[in-house]
Every structure is written in C-alpha cells, then in structure tokens.
Design a protein around this motif. Structure first.
Motif, short mmCIF file in Angstrom:
data_model
loop_
_atom_site.label_atom_id
_atom_site.label_comp_id
_atom_site.label_asym_id
_atom_site.label_seq_id
_atom_site.Cartn_x
_atom_site.Cartn_y
_atom_site.Cartn_z
N TYR A 23 0.83 -1.21 0.00
CA TYR A 23 0.00 0.00 0.00
C TYR A 23 0.86 1.26 0.00
O TYR A 23 0.51 2.25 -0.60
N ARG A 24 1.99 1.20 0.69
CA ARG A 24 2.88 2.36 0.73
C ARG A 24 3.43 2.63 -0.68
O ARG A 24 3.45 3.77 -1.14
N ARG A 27 0.86 4.20 -2.70
CA ARG A 27 0.67 5.62 -2.38
C ARG A 27 1.76 6.46 -3.01
O ARG A 27 1.53 7.59 -3.42
N GLU A 33 -1.86 2.67 -10.37
CA GLU A 33 -3.25 2.34 -10.07
C GLU A 33 -3.82 1.34 -11.08
O GLU A 33 -4.53 0.40 -10.72
N ASN B 99 -10.70 12.35 -6.17
CA ASN B 99 -9.72 11.70 -5.30
C ASN B 99 -9.12 12.72 -4.34
O ASN B 99 -9.03 13.90 -4.64
N THR B 101 -5.69 13.35 -1.72
CA THR B 101 -4.37 12.91 -1.27
C THR B 101 -3.88 13.85 -0.17
O THR B 101 -3.84 15.06 -0.37
N ASP B 116 -10.87 7.78 -4.55
CA ASP B 116 -9.93 7.17 -3.61
C ASP B 116 -9.40 8.21 -2.64
O ASP B 116 -9.35 9.38 -2.96
N GLU B 118 -6.05 8.91 -0.09
CA GLU B 118 -4.73 8.47 0.35
C GLU B 118 -4.21 9.42 1.41
O GLU B 118 -4.36 10.63 1.28
N GLU B 120 -0.83 9.68 4.49
CA GLU B 120 0.23 9.06 5.28
C GLU B 120 -0.20 8.98 6.73
O GLU B 120 0.03 8.01 7.41
N ASN B 135 -6.37 4.38 1.38
CA ASN B 135 -5.00 3.88 1.47
C ASN B 135 -4.23 4.76 2.45
O ASN B 135 -4.01 5.94 2.19
N GLY B 154 -3.35 -0.34 4.54
CA GLY B 154 -2.36 0.54 5.12
C GLY B 154 -1.33 -0.20 5.92
O GLY B 154 -1.20 -1.41 5.82
#
Lengths: 215, 240
Positions: A23-24, A27, A33, B99, B101, B116, B118, B120, B135, B154
C-alpha cells in the motif's frame, strides 16, 4: 493475448513483502493504479495483477529500496518504455539527419518520402549507419545486421536486448540477446560493437526530438 | 505581488495573488493562485485553486482542483474535482467529489470522498464515507458515527471506541445497542488494532480485535488476539 494473473495474497507470499509495503508503494505511485485489477471471487472482491509485470516491478523496488528513497524511485519508473514515437517518415529521417542517405537508399528503397517507417526500424537503420560511419563494418555486413536483427525487432522493443557484432578470423557474426543478458564468446572472437537496444532507442529518440527543437 | 481583499458581497476573476482575504460572500470565476487564502464567510471558486495555505471559516466551494500545503477548515468545504494537500485540519465537514491525497489529515467531523483517499497520517474523530479505496500509512480512527469505505489498506491502523460522557452513554446504550463502527468489506495492513468494526475480511500481519469487532474472516500471519466478546466467524493463519 491472455496474460497470467497473480492474486494479491500470492504476490505477497511470493515476494515476502507485507500489505503495508504494498500500500505504501502504491501511495508513492511506484505501482500504478491501473495495475490493480479488481475481480469478484467466491470470497468477495480480490485484487489481481499481471504476474510478470508486477513481479519484475516488486523485485526492482526491493533491490533499490536500500539505496534510493521511495520518492526518488518514482522518476526511475516514470520513464515509460512506450514513450518512443511510433514512426518517423522517411522525410523526417533525412531532414533531421538521423540516418545518412546512403543507408536509407540501401535498406529503405521501397518506402516513399511520406511513408511511415516504424521507429524500431529507424533505430536499426541508425545502428547500421553509425557503425558504417565509424568504419566498423562494410556495406555488405550492414546487410547481414539488417537480416539478423530485423525479425527480432518487435521482441527487443518489448523486452529490451543486447546487440553484438563480433568477428572471428575476419568472419562477421551478428548476435541478438533478448531479454538482455551477458553473452560469452570464445577468446579469439573480437567484439566489434555491443549495444543495448534500450540505449539505442533512447539515443534515436533524443536525436529525433532534438531535431524538432532546432527548427 | 498584489493582494485581493473582498468585503461584503463581490466577485473576482482570479489570477495570481499574494494574499487573498474574503470577509463576506465572494465568487471567483476563474483559476486562482495565491500564497494565502483566508475566507471568513462564504467563497466559491469556479476554477482551480493553488495555494500555500488556505483557511476557511465558514463555507468554501471549489469546483476545480485544490492544491495546497496547508488547509484549515472551520465549517464546510466542498471540492469538485480533486484535492492534493500536505497538512489538513478540518473541524466540520470536507466533501470531495474526486480523489483526495493528504500527507497528514486531522479531522474532527465528517469526510466524504467520492473517489480514492490516500493519506500518510490519518487521524479521524468523527465519521467518513469513502467510495473508493482508503489507502493510509498510519490511521488513528475514533468513529463518532459509522465510517464507511469498501476497502481499507495501510500499514498501521488503529480503531478506538468513542467514550461518551458517562451519563449519556448509559442512557444511550439503554435505549439502543447502536454503536459507531468502521464498516468495510476488506481491511488489510501490517498492524491492525480494531476495537469497533464490522468487516468482511481482515488481512494482516498482526491483528488485534477489541470488544465490539464483528469480522467474517480474519487472515493473519504472525499474531492474532481477540477480545472474548468480539465476534469472529473464521480465522486462518497464513503461512508464507
């Protein structure tokens, strides 16, 4: 052509990476994708990948991750192999001086000026032309190279490869190794030229685009 | 560089600015790029927005893409296309029609993503509805209402139960058994620590389930631990 798929679970087991890593990397856009193929199975939704493609990518990331940061790695993978132009016309080739008219006359007589010549073929012409100009081969040996490499062009475009031109006792031998690997010859063989096809493609691409900038 | 200051009711066509300040109600009809955007009231941007820092006190509607280092929202913000953000703190509601991020997201309130999402760092005190894949690197989720996403993946995911104020919890529980939880078809990660959830498949290296976790199938590699009141239909140890 139907390509072999690998499920996410099998991929992780086979490569020894964890869900978190996968998953990292996703990202960080290291695994695009589009590669995640979602399919419904009896246990619900499962994600699949094209086996060959993803295994190669994961191995490369694994081998690089100790030396290169993930963010830098993106630029490495961003260079798509299919970013080469699909074709050039004979006129383009002559105008940008990619291949000399001598070689064009010898091999590309059948094309008219406006005909589209596939990029792979242009690269082959370029290779022969280059070696001729450097005096490494004669014109008839150019013919030999053409005959040998031409059938494998499609192949080396997809998988890359290495081209060898060798001579033993004055007898020329043309070798194509695909996918790229090392070829070992007996010590009497002199390697006149060794060229990676990928490098060749990039070189020709740069010349053809550099020409555009000049205009 | 120029500053743009709008007081009251007005509109601007966009452009490049240093600081943009809106007190009242403003419409920006084109793309806008600025270092800082502060809105007290309501702002609507028809084009794309690029900024170092954005602060919305009130209501912000961005119909294009939003790209910023910092976003702070007290109130409500809607993004029409997609959102790319370094740090975002949301107190209120954030709605994204494409999306999203984030490097780090800290949210108290609601999050809706149509594509989606995303991040961290993903810290949620509230609820989210994500239509695509979520994610995340590290997630710290305390659901105040149901948090929904079809797929969550994750590294480290932690879901904690919300401790309501003492008296309230008692009465609430007395009236109904409802409890906010994370609802998803699939959750995958390295370290999963889930107290309250309803999940079909959980896959992870180390999985720990709390009191109100209801899972159909757990696949774990190294470690599995569950609360005696948790509900697990099937558990499998996957060996590499």
């Amino acid at each position: 052509m139907e390509q072999e798929l690998i499920s996410k679970k099998d991929l992780l087991i086979k490569t020894g990476i964890s869900y978190g890593q996968l998953y990292r990397w996703k990202r960080k856009k290291l695994i695009p994708e589009e590669w995640f193929i979602r399919k419904s199975t009896f246990t619900g939704q499962e994600t699949f990948f094209l086996k060959e493609e993803v295994l190669e990518r994961v191995e490369r990331i694994k081998s690089m991750k100790d030396d290169v940061s993930l963010d830098d790695m993106v630029t490495v993978f961003d260079k798509k192999p299919d970013s080469f132009p699909a074709y050039l016309t004979k006129e383009d080739i002559l105008k940008r001086n990619i291949v000399s008219s001598v070689v064009i006359e010898q091999f590309a007589k059948k094309f008219t000026l406006e005909d589209r010549i596939s990029f792979d073929l242009v690269c082959l012409y370029y290779l022969i032309d280059k070696m001729l100009r450097e005096g490494k081969i004669s014109r008839s040996e150019g013919e030999l190279i053409y005959q040998t490499v031409e059938p494998y062009l499609q192949h080396v475009h997809q998988k890359d490869g290495v081209f060898y031109f060798t001579r033993k006792m004055g007898v020329p031998v043309v070798t194509v190794v695909s996918p790229p690997g090392d070829a070992h010859f007996d010590p009497e063989v002199g390697i006149i030229e060794k060229y990676s096809f990928h490098k060749l493609f990039i070189e020709v691409k740069e010349i053809s685009q550099g020409g555009k900038k000049d205009e | 560089m120029n500053n743009l200051v709008l007081m009251g009711h007005g509109s601007a066509s966009g452009g490049v600015y240093d600081r943009v300040r809106i007190n009242g109600d403003a419409t920006i009809t084109g793309d806008i790029e600025c270092v800082e955007l502060i809105c007290n009231g309501r702002v609507k941007v028809a084009g794309n927005l690029k900024a170092k820092s954005i602060r919305i006190n009130g209501d912000g509607t961005f119909e294009g893409q939003v790209n910023a280092d910092r976003l702070k929202v007290y109130g409500q913000t809607t993004v029409g296309v997609s959102l790319v953000m370094k740090t975002a703190s949301i107190y209120g509601e954030l709605k994204i029609k494409g999306n999203a991020t984030f490097d780090s997201l800290n949210l108290k309130g609601g999050l809706q993503v149509a594509g989606d999402c995303e991040a961290e760092d993903f810290k949620i005190r509230g609820a989210f509805t994500i239509k695509g894949l979520l994610n995340i690197g590290t997630a710290d989720i305390v659901p105040y209402a149901d948090c929904k996403a079809p797929e969550i993946g994750g590294e480290k995911i932690m879901v904690r139960k919300f401790n309501r104020p003492f008296g309230l919890t008692k009465w609430f529980k007395f009236l109904s058994s409802y409890e906010a939880e994370v609802v998803t078809d699939m959750m995958e990660g390295d370290d999963l620590d889930i107290e309250t959830a309803n999940i079909k498949v959980v896959r992870g290296n180390r999985v720990k389930l709390g009191q109100s976790a209801a899972i159909d199938r757990v696949e774990y590699r190294d470690h599995f631990e569950k609360h005696e009141q948790s509900f697990v239909k099937e558990e499998v140890k996957v060996t590499a």
